[in-house]
Design a protein around this motif. Structure first.
Motif, PDB file in Angstrom:
ATOM      1  N   UNK A  90       0.835  -1.209   0.000  1.00 47.58           N
ATOM      2  CA  UNK A  90       0.000   0.000   0.000  1.00 47.58           C
ATOM      3  C   UNK A  90       0.861   1.246   0.000  1.00 47.58           C
ATOM      4  N   UNK A  91       1.955   1.224   0.767  1.00 45.74           N
ATOM      5  CA  UNK A  91       2.853   2.377   0.820  1.00 45.74           C
ATOM      6  C   UNK A  91       3.442   2.630  -0.565  1.00 45.74           C
ATOM      7  N   UNK A  92       3.887   1.573  -1.242  1.00 43.63           N
ATOM      8  CA  UNK A  92       4.461   1.742  -2.571  1.00 43.63           C
ATOM      9  C   UNK A  92       3.396   2.146  -3.583  1.00 43.63           C
ATOM     10  N   UNK A  93       2.196   1.577  -3.460  1.00 44.06           N
ATOM     11  CA  UNK A  93       1.119   1.920  -4.388  1.00 44.06           C
ATOM     12  C   UNK A  93       0.749   3.388  -4.289  1.00 44.06           C
ATOM     13  N   UNK A  94       0.798   3.942  -3.085  1.00 43.35           N
ATOM     14  CA  UNK A  94       0.478   5.352  -2.910  1.00 43.35           C
ATOM     15  C   UNK A  94       1.498   6.258  -3.577  1.00 43.35           C
ATOM     16  N   UNK A  95       2.717   5.763  -3.762  1.00 36.24           N
ATOM     17  CA  UNK A  95       3.761   6.567  -4.395  1.00 36.24           C
ATOM     18  C   UNK A  95       3.672   6.536  -5.924  1.00 36.24           C
ATOM     19  N   UNK A  96       2.979   5.552  -6.459  1.00 39.67           N
ATOM     20  CA  UNK A  96       2.875   5.421  -7.908  1.00 39.67           C
ATOM     21  C   UNK A  96       1.920   6.463  -8.475  1.00 39.67           C
ATOM     22  N   UNK A  97       2.222   6.926  -9.650  1.00 36.05           N
ATOM     23  CA  UNK A  97       1.363   7.894 -10.313  1.00 36.05           C
ATOM     24  C   UNK A  97       0.180   7.168 -10.937  1.00 36.05           C
ATOM     25  N   UNK A 123      21.500  -5.944  -7.737  1.00 30.29           N
ATOM     26  CA  UNK A 123      21.810  -4.692  -7.040  1.00 30.29           C
ATOM     27  C   UNK A 123      21.323  -3.493  -7.849  1.00 30.29           C
ATOM     28  N   UNK A 124      21.610  -3.507  -9.152  1.00 34.18           N
ATOM     29  CA  UNK A 124      21.176  -2.397 -10.003  1.00 34.18           C
ATOM     30  C   UNK A 124      19.658  -2.330 -10.072  1.00 34.18           C
ATOM     31  N   UNK A 125      19.019  -3.477 -10.192  1.00 32.58           N
ATOM     32  CA  UNK A 125      17.556  -3.527 -10.290  1.00 32.58           C
ATOM     33  C   UNK A 125      16.892  -2.963  -9.037  1.00 32.58           C
ATOM     34  N   UNK A 126      17.340  -3.422  -7.873  1.00 33.92           N
ATOM     35  CA  UNK A 126      16.742  -2.959  -6.622  1.00 33.92           C
ATOM     36  C   UNK A 126      16.960  -1.464  -6.410  1.00 33.92           C
ATOM     37  N   UNK A 127      18.172  -0.994  -6.658  1.00 39.29           N
ATOM     38  CA  UNK A 127      18.465   0.431  -6.481  1.00 39.29           C
ATOM     39  C   UNK A 127      17.631   1.271  -7.438  1.00 39.29           C
ATOM     40  N   UNK A 128      17.528   0.858  -8.705  1.00 36.48           N
ATOM     41  CA  UNK A 128      16.756   1.615  -9.687  1.00 36.48           C
ATOM     42  C   UNK A 128      15.266   1.604  -9.356  1.00 36.48           C
ATOM     43  N   UNK A 129      14.746   0.460  -8.936  1.00 37.26           N
ATOM     44  CA  UNK A 129      13.320   0.396  -8.585  1.00 37.26           C
ATOM     45  C   UNK A 129      12.987   1.342  -7.445  1.00 37.26           C
ATOM     46  N   UNK A 130      13.819   1.369  -6.419  1.00 38.21           N
ATOM     47  CA  UNK A 130      13.573   2.279  -5.300  1.00 38.21           C
ATOM     48  C   UNK A 130      13.716   3.739  -5.739  1.00 38.21           C
ATOM     49  N   UNK A 131      14.698   3.999  -6.580  1.00 40.42           N
ATOM     50  CA  UNK A 131      14.888   5.359  -7.101  1.00 40.42           C
ATOM     51  C   UNK A 131      13.657   5.788  -7.909  1.00 40.42           C
ATOM     52  N   UNK A 132      13.139   4.881  -8.736  1.00 40.97           N
ATOM     53  CA  UNK A 132      11.957   5.189  -9.550  1.00 40.97           C
ATOM     54  C   UNK A 132      10.699   5.364  -8.700  1.00 40.97           C
ATOM     55  N   UNK A 133      10.694   4.769  -7.513  1.00 40.04           N
ATOM     56  CA  UNK A 133       9.557   4.950  -6.604  1.00 40.04           C
ATOM     57  C   UNK A 133       9.592   6.309  -5.909  1.00 40.04           C
ATOM     58  N   UNK A 134      10.685   7.040  -6.103  1.00 44.19           N
ATOM     59  CA  UNK A 134      10.744   8.390  -5.563  1.00 44.19           C
ATOM     60  C   UNK A 134      11.727   8.592  -4.435  1.00 44.19           C
ATOM     61  N   UNK A 135      12.470   7.560  -4.070  1.00 47.19           N
ATOM     62  CA  UNK A 135      13.477   7.734  -3.028  1.00 47.19           C
ATOM     63  C   UNK A 135      14.639   8.564  -3.585  1.00 47.19           C
ATOM     64  N   UNK A 136      15.177   9.454  -2.769  1.00 43.06           N
ATOM     65  CA  UNK A 136      16.350  10.217  -3.183  1.00 43.06           C
ATOM     66  C   UNK A 136      17.597   9.388  -2.893  1.00 43.06           C
ATOM     67  N   UNK A 137      18.728   9.818  -3.463  1.00 44.41           N
ATOM     68  CA  UNK A 137      19.976   9.107  -3.203  1.00 44.41           C
ATOM     69  C   UNK A 137      20.297   9.127  -1.709  1.00 44.41           C
ATOM     70  N   UNK A 138      20.047  10.260  -1.058  1.00 48.69           N
ATOM     71  CA  UNK A 138      20.331  10.388   0.366  1.00 48.69           C
ATOM     72  C   UNK A 138      19.463   9.443   1.192  1.00 48.69           C
TER      73      UNK A 138
END
Length: 164
Positions: A90-97, A123-138
């Protein structure tokens, strides 16, 4: 030969659903999920143990208590499997457009993108998926303990691989 548990489940199934509904109250949990999780767990238990509870006439109370504990306890198997998973999705779904335009070209491109992302190293897949969900690098660095510079390189490499 029919297991003693089969008879109890058949006779009291609607009662178990009512117990689950009462225990759930306003929580976003499906009562069928709770009842089926408990029954499935009971079928994986030792037959002698289960038959002993049935023979003492305590199985209905046992299942009722298991339902209530599963719904209310933060450490129950049901909580860990379903409630945490539901909260995370649900948390991730709320972040999706939300999709407002039914342009099939965009849908096809997005599906192709999903396929390309799934082919990336883990590693690349997980990092990119989280980045695409709106997480910043920090935020990613803080949550994972991975340095920002490394995350930047990993995500940049992933973007390069999926963008021909």
């Amino acid at each position: 030969m029919e297991r003693l548990l089969d008879k109890i489940v058949r006779q009291h199934y609607s009662h178990f659903l009512k117990t689950a509904r009462d225990a759930i109250k306003a929580k976003p949990i499906n009562p069928y999920d709770v009842v089926h999780e408990i029954i499935t767990h009971l079928y994986s238990r030792d037959t002698g143990y289960i038959n002993d509870i049935v023979a003492r006439g305590k199985m209905v109370q046992y299942i009722d208590r298991a339902i209530r504990v599963s719904v209310t306890s933060n450490s129950s198997n049901f909580y860990n499997k379903y409630v945490k998973f539901t909260a995370i999705t649900c948390e991730y779904s709320n972040r999706l457009q939300p999709v407002t335009d039914y342009d099939y070209t965009d849908l096809i491109n997005r599906e192709n993108l999903d396929v390309l992302i799934q082919q990336l190293p883990k590693m690349e897949r997980l990092a990119l998926e989280l980045y695409l969900l709106g997480y910043t690098y920090e935020e990613l660095a803080r949550e994972t303990g991975i340095p920002v510079v490394y995350l930047y390189r990993v995500i940049k490499a992933a973007k390069k691989k999926i963008n021909p």
